[in-house]
Design a protein around this motif. Structure first.
Motif, PDB file in Angstrom:
ATOM      1  N   VAL A   1      18.866  47.648  12.149  1.00 17.01           N
ATOM      2  CA  VAL A   1      19.290  46.699  13.506  1.00 17.01           C
ATOM      3  C   VAL A   1      18.077  46.590  14.341  1.00 17.01           C
ATOM      4  O   VAL A   1      17.798  45.604  14.759  1.00 17.01           O
ATOM      5  N   HIS A   2      17.585  47.670  14.662  1.00 12.97           N
ATOM      6  CA  HIS A   2      16.452  47.893  15.501  1.00 12.97           C
ATOM      7  C   HIS A   2      15.082  47.027  14.986  1.00 12.97           C
ATOM      8  O   HIS A   2      14.703  46.085  15.652  1.00 12.97           O
ATOM      9  N   VAL A   3      14.857  47.391  13.769  1.00 18.31           N
ATOM     10  CA  VAL A   3      13.774  46.462  13.380  1.00 18.31           C
ATOM     11  C   VAL A   3      14.000  44.895  12.951  1.00 18.31           C
ATOM     12  O   VAL A   3      12.916  44.141  13.266  1.00 18.31           O
ATOM     13  N   SER A   4      15.129  44.550  12.619  1.00 17.86           N
ATOM     14  CA  SER A   4      15.579  43.199  12.559  1.00 17.86           C
ATOM     15  C   SER A   4      15.259  42.406  13.767  1.00 17.86           C
ATOM     16  O   SER A   4      15.054  41.168  13.789  1.00 17.86           O
ATOM     17  N   ARG A   5      15.913  43.102  14.835  1.00 15.80           N
ATOM     18  CA  ARG A   5      15.645  42.685  16.320  1.00 15.80           C
ATOM     19  C   ARG A   5      14.309  42.351  16.627  1.00 15.80           C
ATOM     20  O   ARG A   5      13.842  41.514  17.079  1.00 15.80           O
ATOM     21  N   MET A   6      13.506  43.257  16.265  1.00 13.45           N
ATOM     22  CA  MET A   6      12.069  43.190  16.514  1.00 13.45           C
ATOM     23  C   MET A   6      11.276  41.958  15.809  1.00 13.45           C
ATOM     24  O   MET A   6      10.609  41.424  16.289  1.00 13.45           O
TER      25      MET A   6
ATOM     26  N   LEU B   1      34.046  41.033   9.634  1.00 10.50           N
ATOM     27  CA  LEU B   1      33.367  41.607  10.725  1.00 10.50           C
ATOM     28  C   LEU B   1      32.003  42.049  10.148  1.00 10.50           C
ATOM     29  O   LEU B   1      30.791  41.947  10.915  1.00 10.50           O
ATOM     30  N   GLY B   2      31.869  42.791   9.095  1.00 11.77           N
ATOM     31  CA  GLY B   2      30.594  43.288   8.622  1.00 11.77           C
ATOM     32  C   GLY B   2      29.458  42.162   8.354  1.00 11.77           C
ATOM     33  O   GLY B   2      28.415  42.161   8.803  1.00 11.77           O
ATOM     34  N   GLN B   3      30.042  41.075   7.691  1.00 10.28           N
ATOM     35  CA  GLN B   3      29.190  39.826   7.433  1.00 10.28           C
ATOM     36  C   GLN B   3      28.753  39.347   8.956  1.00 10.28           C
ATOM     37  O   GLN B   3      27.561  38.554   9.042  1.00 10.28           O
ATOM     38  N   SER B   4      29.830  38.943   9.832  1.00  6.79           N
ATOM     39  CA  SER B   4      29.425  38.609  10.902  1.00  6.79           C
ATOM     40  C   SER B   4      28.142  39.117  11.868  1.00  6.79           C
ATOM     41  O   SER B   4      27.592  38.699  12.475  1.00  6.79           O
ATOM     42  N   LEU B   5      28.571  40.671  11.934  1.00  8.17           N
ATOM     43  CA  LEU B   5      27.567  41.351  12.442  1.00  8.17           C
ATOM     44  C   LEU B   5      25.946  41.617  11.690  1.00  8.17           C
ATOM     45  O   LEU B   5      25.166  41.314  12.430  1.00  8.17           O
ATOM     46  N   MET B   6      26.257  41.456  10.706  1.00  4.91           N
ATOM     47  CA  MET B   6      24.937  41.408   9.910  1.00  4.91           C
ATOM     48  C   MET B   6      24.213  39.875  10.118  1.00  4.91           C
ATOM     49  O   MET B   6      22.873  40.063  10.260  1.00  4.91           O
ATOM     50  N   GLN B   7      24.753  38.982  10.143  1.00  2.00           N
ATOM     51  CA  GLN B   7      24.257  37.689  10.502  1.00  2.00           C
ATOM     52  C   GLN B   7      23.937  37.616  12.074  1.00  2.00           C
ATOM     53  O   GLN B   7      22.589  37.211  12.422  1.00  2.00           O
ATOM     54  N   HIS B   8      24.584  38.425  12.872  1.00  4.60           N
ATOM     55  CA  HIS B   8      24.202  38.288  14.259  1.00  4.60           C
ATOM     56  C   HIS B   8      23.079  39.306  14.220  1.00  4.60           C
ATOM     57  O   HIS B   8      21.936  38.650  15.410  1.00  4.60           O
TER      58      HIS B   8
END
Length: 289
Positions: free
Chosen positions: A65-70, A199-206
């Motif tokens: 998550v951290h790296v994807s945001r970066m 929820l998992g898919q929604s979070l991964m997309q977000h």
């Protein structure tokens, strides 16, 4: 903590999207030790870090998550696997980013039943990861490591639920234990108003996690061999989490074995021997710490 169901999938996604992700105590201890080694002689590399944390689905998720945001800020594609994510950010920035990560033992200290439930899900995820790895190797799939990681992370939304809505997660577990014939998705809809897979898919997309990782954890694409590899590994781990002779396992295994045999182009007997053998020798699965 969330004590009441939220109004919609969007509300659940918003609640979890910026929520803290605590990790296993062993990961926190390992982080401190490796950080000391790196400061002393600079000998820690991305592979060492990935090997140390790759069996902790929460730590794996936290890093991705951290790296994807970066990557999103830099308009580049995120790496698909943990080791690539660590390489992209660098060893020094890795330690800086996760220096004050909380552990689940402290996080859930007021909720011992929730801690127990979370650790069971993590144990199940590790078994699923091991099954997926072996299935993918048998199929000679080129994305073996991503599929192993996808199985490890498949149920991350349930893990986050135990961390942030322990009372609701406990109620779901109580209902499931009372009647194994009830579908998990039905219980989730009753208690949460949503299904955790959504929820998992929604979070991964977000979070803009890697596309291949999102695809291989999406049960709605069950026709795809990669997705079926992960799904069947997760299914097998879930159905046999209390042992191969558990009544729930005995009821579910014939269908599981038949589907695994079809995926791996084996006879049912050969598929049964394969999966039971894999469960007896699991070099990639470490004890919960």
């Amino acid at each position: 903590m969330i004590d009441e169901p939220l109004s919609s999938l969007r509300a659940w996604t918003q609640a979890f999207s910026d929520a803290e992700i605590p990790v296993l105590p062993g990961s926190v201890a390992e982080m401190a030790q490796l950080h000391a080694i790196e400061e002393a002689n600079g000998s820690v590399d991305a592979h060492t870090l990935a090997d140390s944390f790759g069996n902790d689905p929460l730590m794996t998720l936290k890093v991705l998550v951290h790296v994807s945001r970066m990557c999103m800020r830099q308009s580049i594609e995120p790496p698909e696997a943990l080791v690539g994510a660590i390489v992209m950010q660098g060893v020094g920035p890795f330690f800086k980013a996760f220096a004050s990560t909380p552990d689940v033992l402290s996080w859930l200290r007021p909720y011992p039943e929730a801690l127990s439930g979370l650790l069971k899900v993590i144990t199940r995820a590790r078994r699923a990861s091991n099954f997926a790895l072996r299935f993918a190797v048998h199929r000679q799939d080129e994305d073996v490591m991503v599929m192993q990681e996808a199985a490890l992370l498949h149920d991350f939304a349930e893990m986050l639920l135990w961390c942030h809505a322990p009372k609701l997660a406990t109620e779901m577990a109580r209902r499931q234990k009372a009647d194994f014939h009830i579908r998990s998705a039905d219980i989730q809809n009753e208690v949460l108003g949503i299904e955790l897979v959504d929820l998992g898919q929604s979070l991964m997309q977000h979070w803009h996690l890697p596309e291949l990782l999102r695809q291989t954890t999406d049960d709605h694409n069950a026709h795809h061999p990669k997705v079926r590899t992960v799904m069947l590994a997760v299914r097998l781990a879930r159905h046999t989490q209390y042992g191969w002779q558990d009544p729930h396992a005995l009821a579910a295994l014939p269908d599981d074995i038949a589907d695994i045999a079809q995926l791996l182009t084996l006879s049912n007997d050969a598929a049964r021997r394969l999966v039971e053998g894999l469960d007896n020798v699991q070099p990639s699965v470490k004890p919960i710490q």
